[in-house]
Design a protein around this motif. Structure first.
Motif, PDB file in Angstrom:
ATOM      1  N   ASN A  99      39.099  32.206  38.760  1.00 59.98           N
ATOM      2  CA  ASN A  99      39.988  33.352  38.957  1.00 59.98           C
ATOM      3  C   ASN A  99      41.429  32.918  38.743  1.00 59.98           C
ATOM      4  O   ASN A  99      42.142  32.577  39.679  1.00 59.98           O
ATOM      5  CB  ASN A  99      39.797  33.928  40.361  1.00 59.98           C
ATOM      6  N   ASP A 100      41.872  32.912  37.491  1.00 64.46           N
ATOM      7  CA  ASP A 100      43.226  32.457  37.168  1.00 64.46           C
ATOM      8  C   ASP A 100      44.290  33.508  37.457  1.00 64.46           C
ATOM      9  O   ASP A 100      45.466  33.188  37.571  1.00 64.46           O
ATOM     10  CB  ASP A 100      43.308  32.050  35.690  1.00 64.46           C
ATOM     11  N   HIS A 101      43.895  34.779  37.521  1.00 69.28           N
ATOM     12  CA  HIS A 101      44.860  35.855  37.769  1.00 69.28           C
ATOM     13  C   HIS A 101      44.375  36.698  38.949  1.00 69.28           C
ATOM     14  O   HIS A 101      43.241  37.148  38.974  1.00 69.28           O
ATOM     15  CB  HIS A 101      45.014  36.747  36.538  1.00 69.28           C
ATOM     16  N   ASP A 102      45.269  36.904  39.905  1.00 68.29           N
ATOM     17  CA  ASP A 102      44.904  37.665  41.101  1.00 68.29           C
ATOM     18  C   ASP A 102      45.373  39.107  40.941  1.00 68.29           C
ATOM     19  O   ASP A 102      46.185  39.614  41.706  1.00 68.29           O
ATOM     20  CB  ASP A 102      45.530  37.018  42.338  1.00 68.29           C
ATOM     21  N   GLU A 103      44.841  39.792  39.923  1.00 73.37           N
ATOM     22  CA  GLU A 103      45.259  41.163  39.667  1.00 73.37           C
ATOM     23  C   GLU A 103      44.687  42.109  40.713  1.00 73.37           C
ATOM     24  O   GLU A 103      43.621  41.868  41.257  1.00 73.37           O
ATOM     25  CB  GLU A 103      44.826  41.608  38.262  1.00 73.37           C
ATOM     26  N   TYR A 104      45.384  43.190  40.978  1.00 66.15           N
ATOM     27  CA  TYR A 104      44.863  44.194  41.901  1.00 66.15           C
ATOM     28  C   TYR A 104      44.308  45.401  41.154  1.00 66.15           C
ATOM     29  O   TYR A 104      43.646  46.253  41.757  1.00 66.15           O
ATOM     30  CB  TYR A 104      45.940  44.644  42.896  1.00 66.15           C
ATOM     31  N   GLU A 105      44.561  45.468  39.844  1.00 65.08           N
ATOM     32  CA  GLU A 105      44.001  46.576  39.079  1.00 65.08           C
ATOM     33  C   GLU A 105      43.724  46.158  37.642  1.00 65.08           C
ATOM     34  O   GLU A 105      44.496  45.422  37.027  1.00 65.08           O
ATOM     35  CB  GLU A 105      44.951  47.775  39.091  1.00 65.08           C
ATOM     36  N   THR A 106      42.592  46.625  37.131  1.00 60.47           N
ATOM     37  CA  THR A 106      42.214  46.425  35.733  1.00 60.47           C
ATOM     38  C   THR A 106      41.871  47.772  35.136  1.00 60.47           C
ATOM     39  O   THR A 106      41.183  48.585  35.766  1.00 60.47           O
ATOM     40  CB  THR A 106      40.990  45.493  35.621  1.00 60.47           C
ATOM     41  N   THR A 107      42.360  48.020  33.937  1.00 61.17           N
ATOM     42  CA  THR A 107      42.027  49.269  33.250  1.00 61.17           C
ATOM     43  C   THR A 107      41.574  48.966  31.833  1.00 61.17           C
ATOM     44  O   THR A 107      42.011  47.990  31.217  1.00 61.17           O
ATOM     45  CB  THR A 107      43.238  50.227  33.188  1.00 61.17           C
ATOM     46  N   PHE A 108      40.680  49.805  31.343  1.00 65.19           N
ATOM     47  CA  PHE A 108      40.242  49.712  29.951  1.00 65.19           C
ATOM     48  C   PHE A 108      40.424  51.063  29.290  1.00 65.19           C
ATOM     49  O   PHE A 108      39.997  52.096  29.816  1.00 65.19           O
ATOM     50  CB  PHE A 108      38.777  49.290  29.856  1.00 65.19           C
ATOM     51  N   SER A 109      41.070  51.059  28.118  1.00 66.67           N
ATOM     52  CA  SER A 109      41.295  52.277  27.351  1.00 66.67           C
ATOM     53  C   SER A 109      40.305  52.318  26.199  1.00 66.67           C
ATOM     54  O   SER A 109      40.276  51.408  25.373  1.00 66.67           O
ATOM     55  CB  SER A 109      42.730  52.305  26.806  1.00 66.67           C
ATOM     56  N   VAL A 110      39.498  53.385  26.153  1.00 71.16           N
ATOM     57  CA  VAL A 110      38.449  53.448  25.135  1.00 71.16           C
ATOM     58  C   VAL A 110      39.032  53.667  23.744  1.00 71.16           C
ATOM     59  O   VAL A 110      38.584  53.057  22.774  1.00 71.16           O
ATOM     60  CB  VAL A 110      37.416  54.546  25.474  1.00 71.16           C
ATOM     61  N   ASN A 111      40.054  54.511  23.618  1.00 68.73           N
ATOM     62  CA  ASN A 111      40.598  54.781  22.295  1.00 68.73           C
ATOM     63  C   ASN A 111      41.451  53.638  21.763  1.00 68.73           C
ATOM     64  O   ASN A 111      41.525  53.414  20.551  1.00 68.73           O
ATOM     65  CB  ASN A 111      41.402  56.095  22.292  1.00 68.73           C
ATOM     66  N   LEU A 112      42.078  52.877  22.664  1.00 64.84           N
ATOM     67  CA  LEU A 112      42.860  51.713  22.247  1.00 64.84           C
ATOM     68  C   LEU A 112      42.018  50.438  22.202  1.00 64.84           C
ATOM     69  O   LEU A 112      42.470  49.428  21.665  1.00 64.84           O
ATOM     70  CB  LEU A 112      44.034  51.491  23.202  1.00 64.84           C
ATOM     71  N   ASN A 113      40.805  50.501  22.784  1.00 61.53           N
ATOM     72  CA  ASN A 113      39.969  49.305  22.921  1.00 61.53           C
ATOM     73  C   ASN A 113      40.787  48.174  23.542  1.00 61.53           C
ATOM     74  O   ASN A 113      40.806  47.043  23.059  1.00 61.53           O
ATOM     75  CB  ASN A 113      39.404  48.875  21.565  1.00 61.53           C
ATOM     76  N   GLN A 114      41.437  48.497  24.654  1.00 59.06           N
ATOM     77  CA  GLN A 114      42.393  47.572  25.258  1.00 59.06           C
ATOM     78  C   GLN A 114      42.144  47.417  26.751  1.00 59.06           C
ATOM     79  O   GLN A 114      42.009  48.401  27.470  1.00 59.06           O
ATOM     80  CB  GLN A 114      43.818  48.088  25.014  1.00 59.06           C
ATOM     81  N   LEU A 115      42.110  46.171  27.190  1.00 61.80           N
ATOM     82  CA  LEU A 115      41.948  45.843  28.607  1.00 61.80           C
ATOM     83  C   LEU A 115      43.290  45.349  29.127  1.00 61.80           C
ATOM     84  O   LEU A 115      43.945  44.505  28.500  1.00 61.80           O
ATOM     85  CB  LEU A 115      40.892  44.758  28.764  1.00 61.80           C
ATOM     86  N   SER A 116      43.726  45.870  30.276  1.00 62.32           N
ATOM     87  CA  SER A 116      45.005  45.450  30.849  1.00 62.32           C
ATOM     88  C   SER A 116      44.846  45.220  32.341  1.00 62.32           C
ATOM     89  O   SER A 116      43.903  45.708  32.970  1.00 62.32           O
ATOM     90  CB  SER A 116      46.099  46.495  30.592  1.00 62.32           C
ATOM     91  N   ARG A 117      45.774  44.477  32.927  1.00 60.81           N
ATOM     92  CA  ARG A 117      45.699  44.169  34.352  1.00 60.81           C
ATOM     93  C   ARG A 117      47.098  44.299  34.966  1.00 60.81           C
ATOM     94  O   ARG A 117      48.117  44.136  34.288  1.00 60.81           O
ATOM     95  CB  ARG A 117      45.161  42.758  34.586  1.00 60.81           C
ATOM     96  N   LEU A 118      47.113  44.576  36.257  1.00 63.24           N
ATOM     97  CA  LEU A 118      48.344  44.645  37.021  1.00 63.24           C
ATOM     98  C   LEU A 118      48.277  43.626  38.143  1.00 63.24           C
ATOM     99  O   LEU A 118      47.265  43.547  38.855  1.00 63.24           O
ATOM    100  CB  LEU A 118      48.546  46.047  37.597  1.00 63.24           C
ATOM    101  N   GLU A 119      49.336  42.851  38.309  1.00 63.14           N
ATOM    102  CA  GLU A 119      49.406  41.828  39.350  1.00 63.14           C
ATOM    103  C   GLU A 119      50.598  42.086  40.244  1.00 63.14           C
ATOM    104  O   GLU A 119      51.565  42.729  39.846  1.00 63.14           O
ATOM    105  CB  GLU A 119      49.521  40.423  38.725  1.00 63.14           C
ATOM    106  N   GLN A 120      50.523  41.544  41.458  1.00 63.44           N
ATOM    107  CA  GLN A 120      51.658  41.651  42.374  1.00 63.44           C
ATOM    108  C   GLN A 120      52.818  40.847  41.846  1.00 63.44           C
ATOM    109  O   GLN A 120      52.653  39.733  41.321  1.00 63.44           O
ATOM    110  CB  GLN A 120      51.280  41.163  43.773  1.00 63.44           C
ATOM    111  N   GLN A 121      54.010  41.390  41.979  1.00 61.79           N
ATOM    112  CA  GLN A 121      55.206  40.681  41.531  1.00 61.79           C
ATOM    113  C   GLN A 121      55.653  39.674  42.575  1.00 61.79           C
ATOM    114  O   GLN A 121      55.454  39.857  43.751  1.00 61.79           O
ATOM    115  CB  GLN A 121      56.326  41.686  41.251  1.00 61.79           C
TER     116      GLN A 121
END
Length: 394
Positions: free
Chosen positions: A372-394
């Motif tokens: 677990n290299d990144h302690d993100e609190y949210e992950t989203t995937f966009s079907v039309n962009l075929n893109q996975l993104s994450r949000l981490e605490q600042q």
């Protein structure tokens, strides 16, 4: 389970009858008291550890590999030089709880495979112990000592040979003390359950009062027969019965989570929040705010394009821990928009499955199964962009 395997597999019984000191533990076959020559020309005793490949839950198949692990020093020839004939790799192999090997050996037969485990084990014993016999003719792996099987408290009704074949039993055991709850067993919840049910989690509790309907069959993993749909049972009753054929510890609760029973969730380690109503999500998050429970919320929204020729949208996994409670509440839709999307009824099994897989992968990272290299609190995937993104605490 060890007794049952031995009684139904003549090759294991033959090893015992001939005096080999065998044990079956955590999906591995262990052969104890195997004599070998050390570098100082002494005789020591080690343990051969082999995978177990099952043709059925009780009957062994042909060994899937010609290799074994070994507990002890590296075996030598009678003159004290290394037995390079079988050398493959030497390091610490943490195979399972209480099973740590130091070496990995390869002794490939001419045909490329061993026909059965009797052939595999006796072949390795001959190679390793032959050198010990040169030092001490009485050295023999056939001790005729019996080992009482260790009765492991597994949740599964048969051996987890998938983990032992991959050498990850020790990692798989990290879930064995966990108590998991699912709130909502629709398309995404049922796929998440399917993945969690195949781990060693001690208890899995299902909360949902909805009846099993034909549309669920197109969103659940596997196939549901018409006979089952005609029974008129709840989703959690069906799912608990279905997975009871593989494991113990799945408990159905034919109720919806509401203000009067929400604190029942405080006794779990993780809660997978797969409900389709925003107010239920916020009720759960606020009720568990002062507890140590980790809540993994999933959500998806699919829309028809303006020309109604394709579908676009996203799926989301948001994690609420004691350190991310407030931020999680701001990220999880409360009512209106989220429920409108669900009411449109645009759900497809592949997106349910993806949403579930992202949630379960996050749980496994938090449990130490995955790095677990990144302690993100949210992950989203966009079907039309075929893109996975994450949000981490600042």
């Amino acid at each position: 389970m060890s007794r049952l395997l031995i009684s139904r597999n003549p090759e294991l019984q033959r090893l015992i009858n001939e005096g080999f000191e065998i044990e079956i533990r955590s999906g591995y076959l262990l052969v104890h008291s195997v004599p070998y020559a050390t570098s100082n020309k002494q005789v020591a005793h080690g343990v051969i550890v082999s995978e177990l490949t099952m043709a059925t839950p009780d009957v062994l198949g042909r060994p899937s590999t010609h290799q074994v692990h070994f507990i002890g020093e590296h075996p030598c020839k009678a003159d004290g030089t290394d037995l390079v004939q079988i050398r493959c790799q030497s390091t610490e192999f943490k195979l399972a709880e209480g099973i740590t090997a130091q070496h990995h050996f390869s002794n490939k037969p001419k045909c490329g495979y061993y026909e059965n485990y009797y052939e595999k084990i006796t072949s390795y014993v001959r190679v390793i112990s032959g050198q010990a016999k040169a030092l001490d003719p009485s050295a023999d792996a056939r001790t005729f000592r019996t080992r009482e099987p260790i009765e492991e408290n597994s949740v599964f009704l048969y051996q987890d040979t998938a983990s032992s074949r991959a050498g990850i039993q020790r990692l798989a055991a990290r879930f064995c003390q966990q108590r998991i709850a699912f709130v909502g067993l629709g398309g995404t919840g049922s796929y998440a359950l399917d993945l969690v049910a195949k781990t060693h989690a001690a208890e899995i509790h299902l909360f949902d009062a909805d009846m099993l309907r034909p549309h669920n069959a197109f969103r659940f993993p596997g196939a549901i027969s018409r006979e089952i749909l005609d029974r008129g049972i709840t989703k959690v009753k069906y799912l608990s019965e279905h997975y009871a054929t593989m494991r113990r510890g799945i408990v159905p609760h034919e109720v919806m989570i509401h203000v009067d029973n929400v604190m029942e969730l405080a006794r779990f380690d993780y809660v997978f929040l797969c409900a389709d109503r925003g107010e239920v999500r916020h009720l759960v998050l606020r009720a568990l705010a002062d507890t140590g429970v980790t809540v993994i919320d999933v959500g998806m929204g699919l829309n028809l394009s303006h020309d109604q020729e394709s579908i676009w949208g996203t799926c989301r996994v948001t994690v609420s821990t004691p350190s991310t409670r407030d931020i999680a509440l701001t990220r999880i839709p409360k009512v209106d928009r989220d429920e409108e999307l669900y009411a449109s009824n645009i759900q497809v099994a592949d997106f349910n499955c993806l949403n579930a897989a992202l949630a379960v992968a996050k749980w496994k990272r938090m449990s130490g199964f995955y790095l677990n290299d990144h302690d993100e609190y949210e992950t989203t995937f966009s079907v039309n962009l075929n893109q996975l993104s994450r949000l981490e605490q600042q």
